[in-house]
Design a protein around this motif. Structure first.
Motif, short mmCIF file in Angstrom:
data_model
loop_
_atom_site.label_atom_id
_atom_site.label_comp_id
_atom_site.label_asym_id
_atom_site.label_seq_id
_atom_site.Cartn_x
_atom_site.Cartn_y
_atom_site.Cartn_z
N ILE A 164 19.34 -6.88 -53.83
CA ILE A 164 19.35 -8.34 -54.00
C ILE A 164 18.78 -8.72 -55.36
O ILE A 164 19.35 -9.57 -56.06
N LEU A 165 17.68 -8.09 -55.77
CA LEU A 165 17.08 -8.40 -57.07
C LEU A 165 18.02 -8.06 -58.21
O LEU A 165 18.13 -8.83 -59.18
N LYS A 166 18.72 -6.93 -58.11
CA LYS A 166 19.67 -6.56 -59.16
C LYS A 166 20.78 -7.59 -59.27
O LYS A 166 21.24 -7.91 -60.37
N ASP A 167 21.21 -8.14 -58.14
CA ASP A 167 22.24 -9.16 -58.14
C ASP A 167 21.69 -10.49 -58.68
O ASP A 167 22.35 -11.17 -59.47
N LEU A 168 20.47 -10.84 -58.28
CA LEU A 168 19.86 -12.09 -58.72
C LEU A 168 19.63 -12.13 -60.23
O LEU A 168 19.72 -13.19 -60.85
N LYS A 169 19.32 -10.99 -60.82
CA LYS A 169 18.98 -10.99 -62.23
C LYS A 169 20.17 -11.32 -63.13
O LYS A 169 20.00 -11.60 -64.31
N LYS A 170 21.38 -11.35 -62.56
CA LYS A 170 22.55 -11.74 -63.34
C LYS A 170 22.49 -13.20 -63.76
O LYS A 170 22.99 -13.57 -64.82
N ASN A 171 21.86 -14.05 -62.90
CA ASN A 171 21.83 -15.48 -63.17
C ASN A 171 20.43 -16.08 -63.25
O ASN A 171 20.29 -17.30 -63.31
N HIS A 172 19.42 -15.23 -63.19
CA HIS A 172 18.04 -15.71 -63.20
C HIS A 172 17.19 -14.79 -64.07
O HIS A 172 17.53 -13.62 -64.28
N ILE A 173 16.09 -15.32 -64.52
CA ILE A 173 15.07 -14.49 -65.16
C ILE A 173 14.09 -14.12 -64.05
O ILE A 173 13.57 -14.99 -63.37
N ILE A 174 13.89 -12.83 -63.85
CA ILE A 174 12.98 -12.38 -62.81
C ILE A 174 11.81 -11.65 -63.47
O ILE A 174 12.01 -10.71 -64.23
N LEU A 175 10.62 -12.13 -63.18
CA LEU A 175 9.40 -11.47 -63.63
C LEU A 175 8.68 -10.98 -62.38
O LEU A 175 8.52 -11.74 -61.44
N ALA A 191 10.23 -0.45 -61.52
CA ALA A 191 10.45 -1.22 -62.75
C ALA A 191 11.56 -0.59 -63.59
O ALA A 191 12.43 -1.29 -64.10
N LEU A 192 11.54 0.73 -63.70
CA LEU A 192 12.57 1.41 -64.49
C LEU A 192 13.95 1.24 -63.87
O LEU A 192 14.95 1.14 -64.57
N ASP A 193 14.01 1.18 -62.55
CA ASP A 193 15.28 1.06 -61.84
C ASP A 193 15.87 -0.34 -61.94
O ASP A 193 17.07 -0.51 -62.08
N ILE A 194 15.03 -1.36 -61.89
CA ILE A 194 15.53 -2.74 -61.80
C ILE A 194 15.50 -3.49 -63.12
O ILE A 194 16.40 -4.24 -63.44
N CYS A 195 14.46 -3.29 -63.90
CA CYS A 195 14.19 -4.17 -65.04
C CYS A 195 14.99 -3.83 -66.30
O CYS A 195 15.26 -2.68 -66.58
N ASP A 196 15.30 -4.87 -67.05
CA ASP A 196 15.91 -4.70 -68.36
C ASP A 196 14.82 -4.44 -69.41
O ASP A 196 15.05 -3.72 -70.37
N GLU A 197 13.68 -5.07 -69.22
CA GLU A 197 12.54 -4.88 -70.12
C GLU A 197 11.28 -4.69 -69.29
O GLU A 197 11.11 -5.33 -68.26
#
Length: 121
Positions: free
Chosen positions: A63-74, A83-89
């Motif tokens: 769900i988080l991977k899908d959400l990050k397409k349209n949201h900024i997730i911190l 963090a390495l699996d999901i995050c861009d930064e």
């Protein structure tokens, strides 16, 4: 409403229960669901996968991977692999400083953190 509950995989029989009756994993799913419904530009989560079973962890990661397409997730986590699996930064707060992590040097980062932890102990 059914579509929202299906999105976070909450069964029909669980949809009318009180929040306090949910397990920690179900509460985390509801937290994600609230963010989906309200659709804020920035979503802030603290340890979203702590104290939940591995099946729910995988659901929430998806769900988080899908959400990050349209949201900024911190989100904060002590689980570097997450963090390495999901995050861009990724940033690490270390010695009262914020350091950006280069995901290409995962093993080096893990070893540095492990060495620092041993030195502090």
């Amino acid at each position: 409403l059914d579509e929202y509950f299906e999105l976070v995989e909450i069964d029909k029989e669980d949809q009318n229960r009180l929040l306090k009756e949910y397990s920690q994993g179900m509460k985390n799913k509801i937290q994600i669901l609230i963010n989906i419904i309200t659709s804020p530009k920035v979503i802030l989560l603290d340890e979203p996968l702590t104290s939940i079973d591995i099946v729910v962890q995988e659901d929430i990661k998806k769900i988080l991977k899908d959400l990050k397409k349209n949201h900024i997730i911190l989100f904060s986590t002590h689980i570097l692999e997450l963090a390495l699996d999901i995050c861009d930064e990724i940033v690490i707060i270390r010695n009262k400083k914020i350091e950006k992590v280069d995901k290409n040097y995962k093993e080096k980062i893990i070893n540095e953190l492990r060495e620092e932890y041993v030195e502090e102990s």
